[in-house]
Design a protein around this motif. Structure first.
Motif, PDB file in Angstrom:
ATOM      1  N   LYS A 167       0.832  -1.203   0.010  1.00  0.00           N
ATOM      2  CA  LYS A 167       0.050   0.066   0.050  1.00  0.00           C
ATOM      3  C   LYS A 167       0.754   1.195  -0.150  1.00  0.00           C
ATOM      4  O   LYS A 167       1.870   1.245   0.907  1.00  0.00           O
ATOM      5  N   LYS A 212       1.055   5.256   0.513  1.00  0.00           N
ATOM      6  CA  LYS A 212       0.462   6.630   0.773  1.00  0.00           C
ATOM      7  C   LYS A 212       0.858   7.610  -0.263  1.00  0.00           C
ATOM      8  O   LYS A 212       1.784   7.424  -0.974  1.00  0.00           O
ATOM      9  N   ASP A 257      -3.255   4.758  -0.465  1.00  0.00           N
ATOM     10  CA  ASP A 257      -4.170   5.589   0.461  1.00  0.00           C
ATOM     11  C   ASP A 257      -4.022   6.997   0.758  1.00  0.00           C
ATOM     12  O   ASP A 257      -2.602   7.414   0.991  1.00  0.00           O
ATOM     13  N   ASN A 303      -5.599   9.240   2.893  1.00  0.00           N
ATOM     14  CA  ASN A 303      -5.805   9.971   4.012  1.00  0.00           C
ATOM     15  C   ASN A 303      -6.472  11.162   3.741  1.00  0.00           C
ATOM     16  O   ASN A 303      -6.031  12.290   4.377  1.00  0.00           O
ATOM     17  N   GLU A 326      -7.754   4.476  -1.373  1.00  0.00           N
ATOM     18  CA  GLU A 326      -8.362   4.419   0.127  1.00  0.00           C
ATOM     19  C   GLU A 326      -8.565   5.746   0.442  1.00  0.00           C
ATOM     20  O   GLU A 326      -7.751   6.558   0.476  1.00  0.00           O
ATOM     21  N   ASP A 384     -11.995   4.491   4.938  1.00  0.00           N
ATOM     22  CA  ASP A 384     -11.149   4.330   6.446  1.00  0.00           C
ATOM     23  C   ASP A 384     -11.604   5.097   7.356  1.00  0.00           C
ATOM     24  O   ASP A 384     -12.722   4.931   7.939  1.00  0.00           O
ATOM     25  N   GLU A 385     -11.079   6.483   7.164  1.00  0.00           N
ATOM     26  CA  GLU A 385     -11.585   7.428   8.242  1.00  0.00           C
ATOM     27  C   GLU A 385     -13.030   7.734   8.265  1.00  0.00           C
ATOM     28  O   GLU A 385     -13.884   7.889   9.433  1.00  0.00           O
ATOM     29  N   ASN A 429     -11.978  -0.565   5.137  1.00  0.00           N
ATOM     30  CA  ASN A 429     -10.733  -0.833   6.156  1.00  0.00           C
ATOM     31  C   ASN A 429     -11.412  -0.805   7.241  1.00  0.00           C
ATOM     32  O   ASN A 429     -11.857   0.234   7.895  1.00  0.00           O
ATOM     33  N   LYS A 481     -10.833  -0.715  11.329  1.00  0.00           N
ATOM     34  CA  LYS A 481      -9.979  -0.471  12.462  1.00  0.00           C
ATOM     35  C   LYS A 481     -10.758  -0.707  13.605  1.00  0.00           C
ATOM     36  O   LYS A 481     -11.593   0.563  13.964  1.00  0.00           O
TER      37      LYS A 481
HETATM   38 MG   LIG Z   1      -6.205   4.680   5.785  1.00  0.00          MG
END
Ligand SMILES: [Mg+2]
Ligand SMILES: CC(=O)N[C@@H](Cc1ccc2ccccc2c1)C(=O)O
Length: 368
Positions: free
Chosen positions: A161, A163, A189, A191, A214, A239-240, A261, A263
């Motif tokens: 993965k 960033k 990803d 973010n 992502e 994700d977030e 994703n 978490k």
């Molecule tokens: Mg992430």
């Protein structure tokens, strides 16, 4: 099971190398651990919040404060103190899911240790080892990136993965593809680093056969992700944005994501994480276990979750050595691209007292 007290412990773990993302660069993992002591056993939970609020609104100092002032007293007032009773007991406190997750995990760990049951079995794991991917930070140059990716592939990681952020996206992806070929499982990803106006630029990633992209946009912008999903062939993963089973259901209904994703810390704990897993499986949405640079305590628990049937994509449950020279537990070591799921009671691992003392910066005992 009767709670007698809770320890809040702050540890500082230097990273083997700086980890740069679109929201900053980390060189030390500042972790809050929660230890619950009961009449039957003790249990550990790891709060995944970072020192700053760059990834989510939660941050380590804030998590310690909300646990001390609100969450631990609420749990002490609750009549029941088994794992499933924790979230209801804390529900009067809004948000603070990472702090809540750490407390719930510690209680669950103590309860399962007392009963001699593993977290993996409690959650419904169907495997005893999981395929592991690795998250690669933003680098100073493409050659530096290629060297790091080559090392991870040599170590046997099942998925890479990268960033990304504006100015570091198409070029690194193209370079990895040109150097390592089309068969390497590859994803990116962001973010939340992009805006909806960047959609045509992000479409330039489509030719590279990525598993997913992502969280390109703001965590609250489900509609923008749905719009992007209609423009890309690359699956969108969130994700977030996914903070609970409710937001997961909304994201799926809005076609804002094709992959999730999961978490446990971000969603309030392992029981909510399992609910999200079950929801995604019922909608045919593949999930994978994300990472928050956990120590071996959080890493052990994540592996139990990653062994559930719906986790069909390699996650960010990397080996301990990806982040730390010396973990506070026995290190998780990659073997044939997999990590073994701890089989012992509870989360299945304990911190090494000497290692723990070496990295402890602060500890506080709260009697109940
Ligand atoms: Mg992430
Ligand atoms: C493995 C991975 O990429 N994790 C997060 C981002 C992230 C990055 C850096 C972090 C530093 C300290 C604590 C948590 C962090 C989480 C993600 O998937 O978005």
């Amino acid at each position: 099971m009767t709670l007698s007290g809770v320890e809040l412990r702050r540890i500082s773990m230097p990273l083997v190398a700086p980890f740069r993302t679109s929201f900053g660069t980390e060189t030390v993992r500042d972790v809050l651990l929660v230890r619950v002591v009961t009449d039957a056993a003790e249990g550990w939970g790891e709060c995944v919040a970072m020192s700053g609020a760059g990834y989510s609104p939660e941050y380590t100092d804030g998590a310690a404060d909300v646990l001390r002032r609100f969450l631990i007293p609420a749990l002490a007032r609750a009549r029941r103190s088994d794992g499933p009773a924790v979230a209801p007991a804390l529900s009067a406190v809004k948000g603070h899911r990472m702090a809540k997750a750490a407390l719930e995990t510690a209680v669950l760990d103590a309860e399962l240790r007392a009963e001699g049951r593993s977290l993996a079995r409690e959650l419904g794991a169907t495997r005893d080892r999981v395929a592991c991917g690795v998250s690669v930070g933003i680098m100073d140059s493409i050659p530096a990136l290629l060297d790091v990716v080559a090392d991870y592939l040599d170590e046997g990681y099942a998925r890479i993965k990268l960033k990304i952020e504006p100015g570091w996206d198409v070029a690194p992806v193209r370079a990895v593809r040109e150097r390592f070929g089309d068969d390497v499982l590859l994803q990116v990803d962001a973010n939340t680093a992009y805006s909806p106006a960047d959609a045509p630029h992000l479409a330039r990633l489509d030719p590279f056969g990525l598993l997913l992209i992502e969280q390109p946009f703001d965590e609250e912008d489900l509609l923008a992700h749905a719009g992007l999903a209609g423009m890309l062939t690359t699956p969108v993963c969130l994700d977030e944005s996914i903070t609970s089973a409710r937001t997961a259901a909304a994201a799926i209904r809005l076609s804002a994501c094709a992959v999730v994703n999961i978490k446990p810390g971000r969603v309030g704990g392992f029981l909510e994480a399992r609910r999200i897993h079950d929801l995604c499986v019922s909608h045919g949405v593949p999930v994978w276990c994300g990472g928050m640079l956990e120590t071996g305590l959080g890493r052990a628990a994540n592996l139990a979750l990653a062994a559930l049937p719906g986790f069909t994509l390699p996650g960010d449950t990397s080996a301990s050595g990806r982040y730390f020279d010396a973990d506070i537990t026995a290190p998780f070591v990659l073997r044939d691209g997999h990590l073994d799921v701890p089989a012992g009671p509870g989360i299945g691992v304990m911190p090494d007292p000497a290692r723990l003392d070496a990295v402890t910066t602060w500890t506080e005992w709260i009697a109940l």
